[in-house]
Design an enzyme around this catalytic site. Structure first.
Site, PDB file in Angstrom:
ATOM      1  CD  GLU A  51      12.290 -34.963 -25.869  1.00  0.00           C
ATOM      2  OE1 GLU A  51      13.442 -34.525 -26.046  1.00  0.00           O
ATOM      3  OE2 GLU A  51      11.401 -34.330 -25.262  1.00  0.00           O
ATOM      4  CG  HIS A 109       6.962 -37.668 -24.941  1.00  0.00           C
ATOM      5  ND1 HIS A 109       8.035 -38.387 -24.463  1.00  0.00           N
ATOM      6  CD2 HIS A 109       7.373 -36.379 -24.981  1.00  0.00           C
ATOM      7  CE1 HIS A 109       9.044 -37.557 -24.203  1.00  0.00           C
ATOM      8  NE2 HIS A 109       8.674 -36.334 -24.524  1.00  0.00           N
ATOM      9  CG  HIS A 117      12.231 -36.250 -21.223  1.00  0.00           C
ATOM     10  ND1 HIS A 117      11.401 -35.500 -20.413  1.00  0.00           N
ATOM     11  CD2 HIS A 117      11.867 -35.987 -22.501  1.00  0.00           C
ATOM     12  CE1 HIS A 117      10.563 -34.819 -21.192  1.00  0.00           C
ATOM     13  NE2 HIS A 117      10.824 -35.102 -22.458  1.00  0.00           N
ATOM     14  CG  ASP A 119       8.912 -32.624 -26.443  1.00  0.00           C
ATOM     15  OD1 ASP A 119       8.565 -33.739 -26.002  1.00  0.00           O
ATOM     16  OD2 ASP A 119       8.992 -31.608 -25.725  1.00  0.00           O
TER      17      ASP A 119
HETATM   18 MN    MN Z   1       9.707 -34.465 -24.202  1.00  0.00          MN
END
Ligand code: MN
Length: 354
Positions: free
Chosen positions: A19, A21, A180, A305
């Site tokens: 995950e 970004h 998400h 993340d």
């Molecule tokens: Mn995230």
């Protein structure tokens, strides 16, 4: 990868984080100039502030710096996705071409870095038919690993009939949907104290969305879907036994005003059959232990993340959590390889030798 990096993780294990970004300067300059759909202003104000912060903007867009971070920490691979909430706050006339353009850029990044980056494509659920076409492109010619959808779109949820073409395309093309979080559709009670974001609103929203998919019968209509949930399942593993128990009660007592779709499985059976969870943002061994009891390591994937969580802390958690070797291997890479179809050819054998 250096021996030092392997000592950091304490093992020779391959590590994939799922995950992670990114954005592009092209996407940011275009998206920040587009009008926002009514109801999404609070979230977009926040995201435009976040994405304008020089530090965070750099961490979203500078992939060479990210590769250096990955090397220093012993992280082999990152499955990249567009920074939330993606294209979902925009009118579909803007969102559909923005998604296509971003996915082209993401596919090019992945092609240039075999074995280091995979990608989850972006779609605009505002136009479910265009989204279905884009899923075919993402999983076909673009060669990406799945899609990310940032929960609700204009207050609508994927169990609603209009999204059937999107879900059918995801199932037919074996595109896992990373569901998400984003700021809740019912924003009023979350608006204060920072609660729309990751502190509480995100998991409340994403957990709600996952429960809608389970309780609506959507997973009977699309039994081959794979739904990926962050944050070790958005609270659902904690509730699973009660959800089964209360679902049976609600199904018995449902009145005409609150009809309950007839399901072929119990809620927990859908959760275990169709959902896979990730460790994003939850570096807590007690919660991981609960998740392992609820779904097992074959349904858990490592995630950081990036750029919102500390990669070093997440890697240390993966290294130090009380796991068997088989569990750690599954969470570190094996579950992700299965779920996202990361094959031998993408493992970057020519990058380093274990
Ligand atoms: Mn995230």
């Amino acid at each position: 990868m250096s021996a030092t990096a392997h000592e950091r993780i304490g093992t020779d294990m391959r590590v994939i984080a799922v995950e992670e970004h990114i954005s592009t300067e092209d996407f940011l300059s275009t998206a920040h100039a587009v009008d926002v759909l009514p109801g999404d202003e609070v979230e977009m104000d926040l995201m435009r502030t976040v994405e304008s912060d020089p530090g965070l903007r750099g961490r979203l867009t500078d992939l060479d710096a990210r590769l250096r971070d990955m090397d220093a920490l012993g992280q082999d691979m990152a499955i990249l996705s567009l920074n939330p909430p993606g294209v979902q706050p925009f009118p579909s006339s803007d969102a559909v071409p923005l998604a296509r353009r971003f996915n082209d850029a993401l596919a090019e990044i992945v092609r240039r870095h075999p074995g280091r980056f995979g990608g989850l494509g972006t779609v605009a659920p505002q136009d479910p038919v265009a989204a279905a076409t884009e899923i075919e492109r993402v999983m076909g010619p673009l060669g990406l690993n799945g899609i990310m959808i940032n929960s609700h779109t204009g207050g609508r949820y994927l169990d609603e009939p209009e999204f059937a073409p999107l879900l059918a395309a995801a199932e037919a093309n074996r595109a896992p949907i990373y569901l998400h979080p984003r700021a809740p559709s019912m924003l009023a009670a979350y608006r204060d104290y920072g609660m729309p974001g990751a502190i509480w609103g995100y998991q409340a929203e994403a957990g709600l969305h996952a429960m809608r998919l389970i309780l609506s019968g959507t997973l009977d209509r699309f039994p081959g879907l794979t739904i990926v949930l962050g944050h070790l399942g958005e609270g659902i593993p904690y509730w699973l036994r009660r959800i089964d128990n209360r679902h049976a009660f609600a199904a018995r007592t449902a009145g005409a005003a609150t009809p309950m779709p007839k399901l072929s499985l119990t809620p927990s059976e859908y959760f275990r059959r169709n959902m896979v969870i990730t460790t994003s943002g939850i570096d807590d061994p007690d919660v991981l232990e609960l998740a392992l009891r609820a779904v097992g390591a074959d349904a858990i994937m490592f995630a950081i993340d990036y750029p919102y969580e500390d990669p070093a802390a997440a890697l240390a958690f993966l290294r130090d959590a009380p796991l068997t070797d088989a569990q750690r291997t599954a969470i570190a890479h094996r579950t992700a390889e299965r779920v996202f179809g990361i094959g031998q050819a993408e493992r970057g054998e020519n990058r380093h030798i274990h």
